[in-house]
Design a protein around this motif. Structure first.
Motif, short mmCIF file in Angstrom:
data_model
loop_
_atom_site.label_atom_id
_atom_site.label_comp_id
_atom_site.label_asym_id
_atom_site.label_seq_id
_atom_site.Cartn_x
_atom_site.Cartn_y
_atom_site.Cartn_z
N LEU A 37 157.39 -88.53 -29.13
CA LEU A 37 156.79 -88.45 -30.47
C LEU A 37 156.18 -89.78 -30.92
O LEU A 37 155.07 -89.77 -31.47
N PRO A 38 156.84 -90.93 -30.70
CA PRO A 38 156.15 -92.19 -31.06
C PRO A 38 154.86 -92.41 -30.25
O PRO A 38 153.87 -92.91 -30.79
N LEU A 39 154.87 -92.03 -28.98
CA LEU A 39 153.65 -92.14 -28.18
C LEU A 39 152.54 -91.28 -28.77
O LEU A 39 151.40 -91.72 -28.90
N VAL A 40 152.88 -90.06 -29.13
CA VAL A 40 151.90 -89.14 -29.70
C VAL A 40 151.29 -89.73 -30.97
O VAL A 40 150.06 -89.76 -31.14
N VAL A 41 152.14 -90.23 -31.85
CA VAL A 41 151.66 -90.81 -33.11
C VAL A 41 150.74 -92.00 -32.84
O VAL A 41 149.66 -92.10 -33.44
N ASN A 42 151.13 -92.87 -31.93
CA ASN A 42 150.31 -94.05 -31.65
C ASN A 42 148.99 -93.70 -30.98
O ASN A 42 147.96 -94.29 -31.31
N VAL A 43 148.99 -92.77 -30.05
CA VAL A 43 147.73 -92.40 -29.40
C VAL A 43 146.78 -91.78 -30.42
O VAL A 43 145.58 -92.11 -30.43
N ILE A 44 147.28 -90.91 -31.27
CA ILE A 44 146.42 -90.30 -32.29
C ILE A 44 145.90 -91.38 -33.25
O ILE A 44 144.70 -91.42 -33.56
N ARG A 45 146.79 -92.26 -33.69
CA ARG A 45 146.41 -93.32 -34.62
C ARG A 45 145.34 -94.24 -34.03
O ARG A 45 144.39 -94.63 -34.70
N LEU A 46 145.47 -94.56 -32.76
CA LEU A 46 144.53 -95.48 -32.12
C LEU A 46 143.23 -94.81 -31.67
O LEU A 46 142.18 -95.45 -31.63
N SER A 47 143.29 -93.53 -31.32
CA SER A 47 142.09 -92.87 -30.79
C SER A 47 141.21 -92.27 -31.88
O SER A 47 140.00 -92.11 -31.67
N TRP A 48 141.78 -91.92 -33.01
CA TRP A 48 140.98 -91.26 -34.05
C TRP A 48 139.80 -92.11 -34.51
O TRP A 48 138.67 -91.59 -34.66
N PRO A 49 139.97 -93.42 -34.74
CA PRO A 49 138.79 -94.22 -35.14
C PRO A 49 137.68 -94.22 -34.08
O PRO A 49 136.49 -94.26 -34.44
N LEU A 50 138.04 -94.13 -32.81
CA LEU A 50 137.03 -94.05 -31.75
C LEU A 50 136.23 -92.76 -31.85
O LEU A 50 135.01 -92.75 -31.65
N VAL A 51 136.92 -91.67 -32.17
CA VAL A 51 136.25 -90.37 -32.32
C VAL A 51 135.29 -90.43 -33.50
O VAL A 51 134.12 -90.03 -33.39
N VAL A 52 135.77 -90.93 -34.61
CA VAL A 52 134.94 -91.01 -35.82
C VAL A 52 133.73 -91.90 -35.58
O VAL A 52 132.60 -91.54 -35.93
N ASN A 53 133.94 -93.04 -34.95
CA ASN A 53 132.84 -93.96 -34.66
C ASN A 53 131.80 -93.31 -33.74
O ASN A 53 130.59 -93.42 -33.97
N ALA A 54 132.26 -92.64 -32.71
CA ALA A 54 131.33 -91.97 -31.78
C ALA A 54 130.56 -90.87 -32.49
O ALA A 54 129.37 -90.66 -32.21
N TYR A 55 131.22 -90.16 -33.40
CA TYR A 55 130.55 -89.08 -34.14
C TYR A 55 129.51 -89.65 -35.11
O TYR A 55 128.36 -89.19 -35.15
N VAL A 56 129.92 -90.65 -35.88
CA VAL A 56 129.02 -91.24 -36.88
C VAL A 56 127.79 -91.84 -36.21
O VAL A 56 126.66 -91.69 -36.69
N ASN A 57 128.00 -92.51 -35.09
CA ASN A 57 126.90 -93.17 -34.39
C ASN A 57 126.18 -92.27 -33.40
O ASN A 57 125.25 -92.72 -32.73
N GLN A 58 126.63 -91.00 -33.30
CA GLN A 58 126.05 -90.05 -32.35
C GLN A 58 125.93 -90.69 -30.97
O GLN A 58 124.87 -90.68 -30.34
#
Length: 179
Positions: free
Chosen positions: A90-111
């Motif tokens: 569960l801590p791994l899951v929380v950290n991976v989501i926390r760290l990867s979500w900004p990458l997803v948002v950045n890739a989406y915003v910048n297409q």
């Protein structure tokens, strides 16, 4: 939900095989190809690997090292699972989501697109990481609840591997044919 996702994701394996076969055929027949075909293959592989992690946990098919725990009582094994889920998964899951979500948002915003000629847009494959870990985390919480319920005597052993009812029907038919 893990059962549904796991059965749906299994079809992505077929899709990856078909894309690979079509790509190879087009390359041989017409001496041409596209990076998009190659990228969709690894997108599909990433989807299968990440989205099926919760399903794999549900089915008790993930890798376990039972050399020591196999010699312990069932209750001790369940306690090891509880600590492993609560302190590691569960801590791994929380950290991976926390760290990867900004990458997803950045890739989406910048297409963001692949740097390869004819490459694909990147945010959908980036989104597989937090989505896959979210599904894994949900299944880990379910497994944690099941193990606590087992220790309280409310349910049977949750660690027993699930059987595929479709396989049981096939085996029953084969057994009838042998009689």
């Amino acid at each position: 939900m893990s059962e549904f996702v796991g059965r749906w994701v299994a079809w992505l394996v077929l899709a990856a095989v078909l894309v690979s076969a079509i790509n190879a055929s087009v390359r041989k027949a017409f001496n041409t190809s596209s990076n998009a075909y190659l990228e969709i293959q690894w997108y599909l592989f990433a989807a299968v690997f990440l989205l099926a992690a919760g399903y794999t946990m549900l089915r008790q098919e993930h890798v376990k090292i039972d050399v020591i725990s196999g010699r312990l009582s069932k209750r001790a094994q369940i306690w090891i699972d509880i600590f492993g889920l609560a302190l590691f998964v569960l801590p791994l899951v929380v950290n991976v989501i926390r760290l990867s979500w900004p990458l997803v948002v950045n890739a989406y915003v910048n297409q963001e697109y692949s740097q390869n000629a004819g490459g694909l847009i990147r945010w959908p494959v980036f989104a597989l990481l937090p989505l896959g870990f979210l599904l894994l985390g949900m299944q880990a919480i379910s497994e944690l609840i099941k193990r606590i319920a087992f220790l309280r005597g409310l349910i049977p052993d949750p660690v027993e591997k699930h059987k595929d009812p479709g396989l049981d029907v096939v085996l029953d038919v084969e057994q009838e044919g042998k009689r």
